[in-house]
Design a protein around this motif. Structure first.
Motif, PDB file in Angstrom:
ATOM      1  N   ASP A 181       0.826  -1.209   0.000  1.00 65.24           N
ATOM      2  CA  ASP A 181       0.000   0.000   0.000  1.00 65.24           C
ATOM      3  C   ASP A 181       0.862   1.261   0.000  1.00 65.24           C
ATOM      4  O   ASP A 181       0.514   2.268  -0.628  1.00 65.24           O
ATOM      5  N   ALA A 182       1.992   1.189   0.710  1.00 61.16           N
ATOM      6  CA  ALA A 182       2.896   2.341   0.756  1.00 61.16           C
ATOM      7  C   ALA A 182       3.494   2.608  -0.620  1.00 61.16           C
ATOM      8  O   ALA A 182       3.635   3.766  -1.035  1.00 61.16           O
ATOM      9  N   ARG A 183       3.828   1.539  -1.336  1.00 63.21           N
ATOM     10  CA  ARG A 183       4.379   1.741  -2.685  1.00 63.21           C
ATOM     11  C   ARG A 183       3.344   2.402  -3.599  1.00 63.21           C
ATOM     12  O   ARG A 183       3.681   3.311  -4.363  1.00 63.21           O
ATOM     13  N   ALA A 184       2.105   1.933  -3.508  1.00 66.10           N
ATOM     14  CA  ALA A 184       1.051   2.531  -4.337  1.00 66.10           C
ATOM     15  C   ALA A 184       0.867   4.010  -3.993  1.00 66.10           C
ATOM     16  O   ALA A 184       0.718   4.858  -4.888  1.00 66.10           O
ATOM     17  N   ALA A 185       0.911   4.333  -2.712  1.00 69.07           N
ATOM     18  CA  ALA A 185       0.772   5.728  -2.275  1.00 69.07           C
ATOM     19  C   ALA A 185       1.961   6.556  -2.740  1.00 69.07           C
ATOM     20  O   ALA A 185       1.817   7.721  -3.134  1.00 69.07           O
ATOM     21  N   PHE A 186       3.130   5.956  -2.711  1.00 70.24           N
ATOM     22  CA  PHE A 186       4.356   6.637  -3.144  1.00 70.24           C
ATOM     23  C   PHE A 186       4.292   6.928  -4.646  1.00 70.24           C
ATOM     24  O   PHE A 186       4.577   8.050  -5.085  1.00 70.24           O
ATOM     25  N   GLU A 187       3.901   5.917  -5.418  1.00 71.04           N
ATOM     26  CA  GLU A 187       3.807   6.098  -6.875  1.00 71.04           C
ATOM     27  C   GLU A 187       2.739   7.125  -7.232  1.00 71.04           C
ATOM     28  O   GLU A 187       2.865   7.846  -8.223  1.00 71.04           O
ATOM     29  N   GLY A 188       1.690   7.173  -6.419  1.00 71.91           N
ATOM     30  CA  GLY A 188       0.596   8.111  -6.691  1.00 71.91           C
ATOM     31  C   GLY A 188       0.808   9.484  -6.083  1.00 71.91           C
ATOM     32  O   GLY A 188      -0.115  10.307  -6.079  1.00 71.91           O
ATOM     33  N   ASN A 189       2.013   9.725  -5.536  1.00 68.13           N
ATOM     34  CA  ASN A 189       2.350  11.019  -4.921  1.00 68.13           C
ATOM     35  C   ASN A 189       1.422  11.387  -3.770  1.00 68.13           C
ATOM     36  O   ASN A 189       1.191  12.567  -3.487  1.00 68.13           O
ATOM     37  N   GLN A 190       0.889  10.373  -3.089  1.00 67.48           N
ATOM     38  CA  GLN A 190       0.042  10.614  -1.916  1.00 67.48           C
ATOM     39  C   GLN A 190       0.874  10.751  -0.645  1.00 67.48           C
ATOM     40  O   GLN A 190       0.368  11.202   0.385  1.00 67.48           O
ATOM     41  N   ILE A 191       2.136  10.333  -0.710  1.00 62.49           N
ATOM     42  CA  ILE A 191       3.091  10.557   0.372  1.00 62.49           C
ATOM     43  C   ILE A 191       4.343  11.178  -0.226  1.00 62.49           C
ATOM     44  O   ILE A 191       4.640  10.976  -1.408  1.00 62.49           O
ATOM     45  N   ASP A 192       5.068  11.929   0.581  1.00 63.12           N
ATOM     46  CA  ASP A 192       6.247  12.636   0.081  1.00 63.12           C
ATOM     47  C   ASP A 192       7.520  11.807   0.183  1.00 63.12           C
ATOM     48  O   ASP A 192       8.477  12.039  -0.564  1.00 63.12           O
ATOM     49  N   ALA A 193       7.526  10.867   1.130  1.00 62.48           N
ATOM     50  CA  ALA A 193       8.701  10.021   1.328  1.00 62.48           C
ATOM     51  C   ALA A 193       8.239   8.646   1.802  1.00 62.48           C
ATOM     52  O   ALA A 193       7.115   8.487   2.308  1.00 62.48           O
ATOM     53  N   TRP A 194       9.109   7.672   1.641  1.00 55.27           N
ATOM     54  CA  TRP A 194       8.773   6.287   1.993  1.00 55.27           C
ATOM     55  C   TRP A 194       9.967   5.685   2.720  1.00 55.27           C
ATOM     56  O   TRP A 194      11.102   5.755   2.236  1.00 55.27           O
ATOM     57  N   VAL A 195       9.704   5.106   3.893  1.00 55.94           N
ATOM     58  CA  VAL A 195      10.760   4.443   4.659  1.00 55.94           C
ATOM     59  C   VAL A 195      10.543   2.934   4.483  1.00 55.94           C
ATOM     60  O   VAL A 195       9.530   2.401   4.930  1.00 55.94           O
ATOM     61  N   ILE A 196      11.503   2.242   3.860  1.00 57.89           N
ATOM     62  CA  ILE A 196      11.252   0.863   3.447  1.00 57.89           C
ATOM     63  C   ILE A 196      12.535   0.027   3.500  1.00 57.89           C
ATOM     64  O   ILE A 196      13.639   0.559   3.529  1.00 57.89           O
ATOM     65  N   TRP A 197      12.345  -1.281   3.527  1.00 59.61           N
ATOM     66  CA  TRP A 197      13.468  -2.217   3.650  1.00 59.61           C
ATOM     67  C   TRP A 197      13.541  -3.129   2.419  1.00 59.61           C
ATOM     68  O   TRP A 197      12.595  -3.243   1.641  1.00 59.61           O
ATOM     69  N   ASP A 198      14.664  -3.825   2.294  1.00 62.67           N
ATOM     70  CA  ASP A 198      14.836  -4.806   1.229  1.00 62.67           C
ATOM     71  C   ASP A 198      13.963  -6.024   1.464  1.00 62.67           C
ATOM     72  O   ASP A 198      13.738  -6.400   2.623  1.00 62.67           O
ATOM     73  N   PRO A 199      13.471  -6.641   0.395  1.00 59.16           N
ATOM     74  CA  PRO A 199      13.755  -6.391  -1.026  1.00 59.16           C
ATOM     75  C   PRO A 199      12.875  -5.319  -1.667  1.00 59.16           C
ATOM     76  O   PRO A 199      13.061  -4.986  -2.836  1.00 59.16           O
ATOM     77  N   PHE A 200      11.905  -4.769  -0.883  1.00 56.32           N
ATOM     78  CA  PHE A 200      11.046  -3.716  -1.431  1.00 56.32           C
ATOM     79  C   PHE A 200      11.866  -2.476  -1.805  1.00 56.32           C
ATOM     80  O   PHE A 200      11.554  -1.789  -2.770  1.00 56.32           O
ATOM     81  N   LEU A 201      12.907  -2.216  -1.027  1.00 52.51           N
ATOM     82  CA  LEU A 201      13.772  -1.065  -1.300  1.00 52.51           C
ATOM     83  C   LEU A 201      14.471  -1.231  -2.641  1.00 52.51           C
ATOM     84  O   LEU A 201      14.480  -0.314  -3.473  1.00 52.51           O
ATOM     85  N   SER A 202      15.060  -2.391  -2.865  1.00 48.28           N
ATOM     86  CA  SER A 202      15.759  -2.652  -4.130  1.00 48.28           C
ATOM     87  C   SER A 202      14.811  -2.536  -5.311  1.00 48.28           C
ATOM     88  O   SER A 202      15.161  -1.967  -6.357  1.00 48.28           O
ATOM     89  N   ALA A 203      13.609  -3.081  -5.171  1.00 53.81           N
ATOM     90  CA  ALA A 203      12.623  -3.014  -6.247  1.00 53.81           C
ATOM     91  C   ALA A 203      12.264  -1.559  -6.560  1.00 53.81           C
ATOM     92  O   ALA A 203      12.169  -1.170  -7.732  1.00 53.81           O
ATOM     93  N   ALA A 204      12.090  -0.760  -5.518  1.00 57.03           N
ATOM     94  CA  ALA A 204      11.752   0.653  -5.726  1.00 57.03           C
ATOM     95  C   ALA A 204      12.897   1.396  -6.401  1.00 57.03           C
ATOM     96  O   ALA A 204      12.676   2.215  -7.300  1.00 57.03           O
ATOM     97  N   GLU A 205      14.109   1.110  -5.965  1.00 59.03           N
ATOM     98  CA  GLU A 205      15.275   1.781  -6.552  1.00 59.03           C
ATOM     99  C   GLU A 205      15.393   1.492  -8.045  1.00 59.03           C
ATOM    100  O   GLU A 205      15.729   2.381  -8.838  1.00 59.03           O
ATOM    101  N   LEU A 206      15.128   0.249  -8.431  1.00 66.07           N
ATOM    102  CA  LEU A 206      15.278  -0.146  -9.827  1.00 66.07           C
ATOM    103  C   LEU A 206      14.095   0.253 -10.692  1.00 66.07           C
ATOM    104  O   LEU A 206      14.262   0.662 -11.848  1.00 66.07           O
ATOM    105  N   GLU A 207      12.894   0.137 -10.138  1.00 67.03           N
ATOM    106  CA  GLU A 207      11.686   0.326 -10.942  1.00 67.03           C
ATOM    107  C   GLU A 207      11.109   1.736 -10.873  1.00 67.03           C
ATOM    108  O   GLU A 207      10.433   2.181 -11.800  1.00 67.03           O
ATOM    109  N   LEU A 208      11.372   2.442  -9.783  1.00 66.00           N
ATOM    110  CA  LEU A 208      10.808   3.783  -9.617  1.00 66.00           C
ATOM    111  C   LEU A 208      11.867   4.880  -9.667  1.00 66.00           C
ATOM    112  O   LEU A 208      11.536   6.064  -9.594  1.00 66.00           O
ATOM    113  N   GLU A 209      13.121   4.477  -9.753  1.00 62.74           N
ATOM    114  CA  GLU A 209      14.238   5.429  -9.803  1.00 62.74           C
ATOM    115  C   GLU A 209      14.160   6.425  -8.648  1.00 62.74           C
ATOM    116  O   GLU A 209      14.143   7.643  -8.835  1.00 62.74           O
TER     117      GLU A 209
END
Length: 326
Positions: A181-209
């Motif tokens: 849900d946090a990733r969806a909110a992050f992609e939709g600009n509903q939150i300004d920042a996201w605090v997250i751990w691997d492997p979600f962090l790695s996925a975000a770094e690669l896919e969302l730049e």
């Protein structure tokens, strides 16, 4: 005539008593056999991402334990809190989680014991923002919406990062969301920042730049812990075997990150690239529980108590059978 009738009734009653006694004896024997069988089954909880998942897939632990008369029952859990709840109610003997869930479990009086841990991996969690965000540093989070999983490892990272920037949780707008849900909110600009751990962090770094404004380096340890019930922890022979096999598979993962990533990708629903990046960033080498690791856990426990995330103070050393506080 009456006498014969009484003798006949007594004979029938005797037969019934014998049958009932035999049934009771058989039922008792069955219960004893079931209990004995249960005592010889080790119930291990695992999550989709982690060393135990790979240990399960290789099958070598079962072979070792079979030699000493034990079988293994594996159960998958979506996250650490659910796994430790199962351990708390007695349906699990052994499992693994990150740093925060054991604190909550111990506060709930779970009979857990710290058994071993992976090395600290502070770069495996971070505070990220959109690549074109005007937010450049933690100080810029003041008044902003920050997404995170409440009570998790990253909750502690956020607290420490804000503290370093002379801010508190009251200076931002925390938005408590699970990773998906946090990733969806992050992609939709509903939150300004996201605090997250691997492997979600790695996925975000690669896919969302994403842009990282703070990872755990210099602030938190971010360890994975292996835990058991206090009763199961008394079985030193079995724990020794489990730890030996964990060390072997840990070494194998370190030497074959791409193979492991390809195995986990369809199970987790993440790309091989993201998992490969996670595994290469991870630290390896199973460690015995130390005073350093427990002191770090105590800092988390104290922080969560001060934030009123747990209802009572926790002494993590009470959950260690080998390490004393003083």
């Amino acid at each position: 005539m009456e006498k014969k009738r009484n003798v006949w009734i007594l004979s029938i009653l005797s037969i019934i008593m014998l049958v009932l006694g035999a049934c009771g004896q058989e039922k008792s024997s069955t219960k004893s056999a079931d209990a004995k069988e249960s005592d010889k089954t080790i119930r291990i909880g695992y999550q989709k991402f982690g060393t135990l998942n790979i240990l399960k897939s290789k099958g070598e632990l079962e072979t070792r334990l079979k030699e000493v008369g034990y079988t293994v029952k594996w159960t998958e859990f979506p996250a650490g809190p659910q796994l430790l709840e199962a351990l708390n109610v007695g349906s699990l003997d052994f499992g693994h989680t990150g740093e925060a869930p054991p604190i909550f479990a111990q506060a709930a009086k779970a009979p857990l014991v710290y058994v071993a841990n992976q090395p600290a991996n502070p770069s495996g969690e971070a505070i990220v923002v959109q690549k074109d965000s005007p937010i450049k540093r933690v100080e810029d989070l003041k008044g902003k919406k920050v997404g995170l999983n409440k009570g998790s490892n990253v909750h502690y990272l956020l607290v420490k990062a804000l503290e370093k920037a002379d801010l508190t949780l009251d200076d931002i707008q925390p938005v408590y969301l699970p990773p998906a849900d946090a990733r969806a909110a992050f992609e939709g600009n509903q939150i300004d920042a996201w605090v997250i751990w691997d492997p979600f962090l790695s996925a975000a770094e690669l896919e969302l730049e994403t842009k990282t404004i703070q990872d755990g380096e210099g602030l938190v340890a971010n360890r994975e812990f292996f835990l058991a019930t206090d009763t199961f922890a008394e079985n030193k022979e079995v724990l020794k075997i489990i730890k030996e096999e964990l060390k072997k598979v840990d070494k194998w993962i370190e030497e074959n990150p791409k193979d492991v990533a390809e195995f986990l990708a369809p199970e987790i629903g993440m790309s091989v690239e993201a998992l490969d990046k996670t595994l290469k960033r991870k630290e390896y080498g199973l460690e015995e529980i130390s005073k350093t690791a427990l002191n770090d856990q105590q800092k988390i426990a104290d922080t969560f108590y001060n934030l009123k995330l747990i209802p009572t103070e926790v002494n993590v050393f009470d959950a260690s059978i080998d390490v004393k506080k003083n």
